[in-house]
Design an enzyme around this catalytic site. Structure first.
Site, PDB file in Angstrom:
ATOM      1  N   GLU A   1      -3.895   7.325  -3.581  1.00  9.60           N
ATOM      2  CA  GLU A   1      -3.385   6.069  -3.030  1.00  9.60           C
ATOM      3  C   GLU A   1      -3.448   4.958  -4.057  1.00  9.60           C
ATOM      4  O   GLU A   1      -4.215   5.013  -5.028  1.00  9.60           O
ATOM      5  CB  GLU A   1      -4.164   5.661  -1.773  1.00  9.60           C
ATOM      6  CG  GLU A   1      -5.600   5.272  -1.992  1.00  9.60           C
ATOM      7  CD  GLU A   1      -6.272   4.777  -0.717  1.00  9.60           C
ATOM      8  OE1 GLU A   1      -5.746   5.049   0.380  1.00  9.60           O
ATOM      9  OE2 GLU A   1      -7.326   4.129  -0.819  1.00  9.60           O
TER      10      GLU A   1
ATOM     11  N   TYR B   1       0.856  -1.185   0.000  1.00 15.80           N
ATOM     12  CA  TYR B   1       0.000   0.000   0.000  1.00 15.80           C
ATOM     13  C   TYR B   1       0.888   1.229   0.000  1.00 15.80           C
ATOM     14  O   TYR B   1       1.860   1.318   0.760  1.00 15.80           O
ATOM     15  CB  TYR B   1      -0.898   0.030   1.236  1.00 15.80           C
ATOM     16  CG  TYR B   1      -1.565   1.384   1.460  1.00 15.80           C
ATOM     17  CD1 TYR B   1      -2.780   1.685   0.845  1.00 15.80           C
ATOM     18  CD2 TYR B   1      -0.962   2.367   2.243  1.00 15.80           C
ATOM     19  CE1 TYR B   1      -3.383   2.918   1.020  1.00 15.80           C
ATOM     20  CE2 TYR B   1      -1.556   3.607   2.417  1.00 15.80           C
ATOM     21  CZ  TYR B   1      -2.766   3.876   1.799  1.00 15.80           C
ATOM     22  OH  TYR B   1      -3.348   5.102   1.971  1.00 15.80           O
TER      23      TYR B   1
END
Length: 383
Positions: free
Chosen positions: A189, A101
């Site tokens: 993101e 991530y």
């Protein structure tokens, strides 16, 4: 403004972040044509702006035309958490060995942008942050100087990214921060950032939210803003009425004037054992029409079982609010969601006299109004 996955991936790819080959499709035939171009195996992914698409059936991995047709027929037109899927992304599957991530947002507590890396990608990062906050490495950035390369490398190393991949991950994070800054984003993101079996990193998903007030600086992004496609009825009404309507997970509808008052109301809903369904601030100078539109919005939310209308009159006059409430309720043939009203401040007494108490319940204090609304919503939920 929230970009769709395919839009965000286009922005990322233009900046040099690796993304899988993909094509957008809006019919079964288009899916099959795209699949022929992209090649199997591939993923068919619903293009709606909600999380948990995979668990809800909005993402399917397919190996051939028959499976692609079945997946397309299943996903296109489906209701996915209140959104009707009218487009899918046909995307090459990634042979991965690890999921990471990376993200950038604003840390309002620190007053600085923060870049984040975690080796626990591919899952709900909010749950990771709550259950194991140390699993996410945070690197705060001085906005005057931007992200230094050493900060990106430090975040990757501290997160435990394999040394041979850390440089590539740091490069993606650096680019993501630059995009966040240049595009006036509130959030950017990649979850997951996949590490392939060939030792490459690929953005398998993409999120990018842009500050609406900065769109005048980005005509290319402004053109992506959709007035109708991909939006459900609530989104369309929010655009039509010029409301920032924030959906939450509960069943108590909340309307107020002023963000602070609405936030206080949300806290009280939770305090009294309820769960708020939304955040809706009608603003500091709301006239009767805007009040009517606010009620129409919340009545349209299928999750709402009861509504608390909490107004403290300053510039907003309580008699105007009362007229708007009456107008909205008189226009509805059958009021399914009970409404509890609390008025205080400018012209509050006049407003209380105007309110049609056959259609609403009235409480003298904010606490009493919220508690009564929570009780009603809980009763409906228990039935």
């Amino acid at each position: 403004m929230k970009l769709h996955e395919y839009q965000a991936k286009g922005v990322f790819a233009d900046a040099g972040i690796p993304t899988p080959d993909s094509q957008l499709a809006s019919s079964v035939d288009e899916v099959l044509a795209a699949a022929e171009d992209v090649g199997y195996p591939l993923a068919i992914k619903a293009q709606v702006q909600v999380g948990g698409r995979g668990k809800a059936g909005g993402i399917e991995l397919v190996e051939n035309d028959e499976e692609a047709r079945e997946a397309a027929e299943s996903i296109l037109g489906m209701d996915l958490k209140g959104y009707t899927v009218d487009r899918v992304l046909v995307e090459a599957a990634v042979d991965f060995v690890n999921e990471l991530y990376v993200g950038v947002t604003m840390d309002r507590g620190e007053g600085k942008p923060v870049a984040m890396v975690s080796t626990r990608g591919g899952v709900n990062i909010e749950e990771v942050a709550e259950e194991d906050p140390d699993a996410i490495v945070r690197e705060h950035v001085d906005p005057a100087f931007g992200m230094h390369p050493y900060q990106a490398r430090n975040a990757a190393f501290e997160a435990g990214v394999d040394r041979e991949m850390a440089t590539d991950v740091a490069s993606v994070l650096q680019t993501l921060y630059d995009l966040w800054d240049e595009k006036d984003a509130s959030e950017a993101e990649i979850n997951p950032l996949m590490v392939t079996s060939e030792g490459e990193v690929v953005a398998a998903d993409a999120v990018m939210n842009i500050d609406d007030d900065a769109l005048f600086r980005h005509p290319d992004l402004s053109e992506m803003k959709e007035s109708a496609a991909g939006l459900d009825d609530l989104d369309r009404k929010a655009n039509q009425y010029d409301f920032d309507y924030v959906r939450l997970d509960g069943n108590v509808g909340v309307i107020g004037n002023g963000a602070g008052l609405v936030m206080t109301t949300l806290d009280l809903v939770d305090y009294y054992g309820g769960s708020p369904a939304n955040f809706l601030d009608i603003g500091g100078d709301a006239k009767a029409d805007r009040v009517r539109n606010a009620l129409d919005m919340v009545f349209s939310d299928p999750n709402v079982d009861a509504i608390v209308f909490n107004v403290f009159g300053g510039i907003t006059r309580c008699d105007e609010v009362a007229r708007g409430i009456n107008t909205a309720l008189h226009e509805i043939e059958e009021i399914e969601d009970p409404v509890v009203v609390r008025l205080a401040g400018t012209n509050a007494e006049e407003g209380m006299e105007i309110l049609d108490t056959d259609l609403v319940e009235v409480e003298a204090t904010m606490e009493d109004a919220v508690q009564r609304t929570v009780d009603i919503a809980n009763e409906v939920n228990d039935q």
